[in-house]
Design a protein around this motif. Structure first.
Motif, short mmCIF file in Angstrom:
data_model
loop_
_atom_site.label_atom_id
_atom_site.label_comp_id
_atom_site.label_asym_id
_atom_site.label_seq_id
_atom_site.Cartn_x
_atom_site.Cartn_y
_atom_site.Cartn_z
N ASN A 1 0.83 -1.20 0.00
CA ASN A 1 0.00 0.00 0.00
C ASN A 1 0.87 1.25 0.00
O ASN A 1 1.97 1.25 0.56
CB ASN A 1 -0.90 0.01 1.24
N ASN A 2 0.35 2.32 -0.61
CA ASN A 2 1.02 3.63 -0.62
C ASN A 2 2.42 3.58 -1.22
O ASN A 2 3.36 4.16 -0.68
CB ASN A 2 1.07 4.22 0.79
N VAL A 3 2.56 2.91 -2.33
CA VAL A 3 3.84 2.84 -3.05
C VAL A 3 3.82 3.90 -4.15
O VAL A 3 2.88 3.95 -4.94
CB VAL A 3 4.08 1.44 -3.65
N ALA A 4 4.85 4.74 -4.20
CA ALA A 4 4.97 5.76 -5.24
C ALA A 4 6.15 5.40 -6.13
O ALA A 4 7.26 5.18 -5.63
CB ALA A 4 5.19 7.13 -4.61
N ASP B 1 4.90 -1.73 1.96
CA ASP B 1 4.08 -0.53 2.13
C ASP B 1 4.94 0.72 2.28
O ASP B 1 6.07 0.66 2.79
CB ASP B 1 3.22 -0.66 3.40
N ASP B 2 4.36 1.86 1.87
CA ASP B 2 4.96 3.18 2.08
C ASP B 2 6.37 3.31 1.51
O ASP B 2 7.26 3.92 2.12
CB ASP B 2 4.96 3.52 3.58
N THR C 1 8.91 4.66 -1.53
CA THR C 1 9.02 5.68 -2.57
C THR C 1 10.18 5.30 -3.49
O THR C 1 11.29 5.06 -3.02
CB THR C 1 9.28 7.07 -1.96
N SER D 1 9.11 -2.29 3.77
CA SER D 1 8.28 -1.12 4.05
C SER D 1 9.10 0.10 4.45
O SER D 1 10.08 0.00 5.18
CB SER D 1 7.29 -1.43 5.17
N ARG E 1 13.23 4.14 0.82
CA ARG E 1 13.25 5.27 -0.11
C ARG E 1 14.38 5.06 -1.11
O ARG E 1 15.53 4.85 -0.72
CB ARG E 1 13.49 6.59 0.63
#
Length: 85
Positions: free
Chosen positions: A6-9, A24-25, A27, A42, A45
């Motif tokens: 979830n919330n992967v950019a 999750d999370d 970038t 998770s 970056r």
């Protein structure tokens, strides 16, 4: 197949090979190349133009700077910081 949390950019021009797991999370910047079997835990970056070779593991909360090349089967521990190349 690529498994995304979830919330992967993911930035433009980035791509992943087969059997990649992204937590999750996470970038991921632009122009990132992710090799086969890579695991990104998770909160990690990844900056721009990074290459992660096959079967690399990037630990939870770790960060990798611009232009870095991470070699085959490297394991980067949780919260580690790898500077820009």
């Amino acid at each position: 197949n690529v498994v995304l949390g979830n919330n992967v950019a993911i930035g433009d021009g980035s791509g992943a090979d087969q059997n990649v797991q992204i937590g999750d999370d996470v970038t991921i910047g632009t122009g990132v190349v992710i090799g086969q079997g890579v695991i990104i835990e998770s909160g990690a970056r990844i900056a721009n133009n990074v290459q992660l070779a096959q079967y690399t593991t990037l630990g939870s909360g770790a960060s990798v700077g611009d232009g870095t090349r991470v070699g085959l089967r490297v394991s980067i521990r949780a919260n580690a910081v790898i500077g820009a190349n």
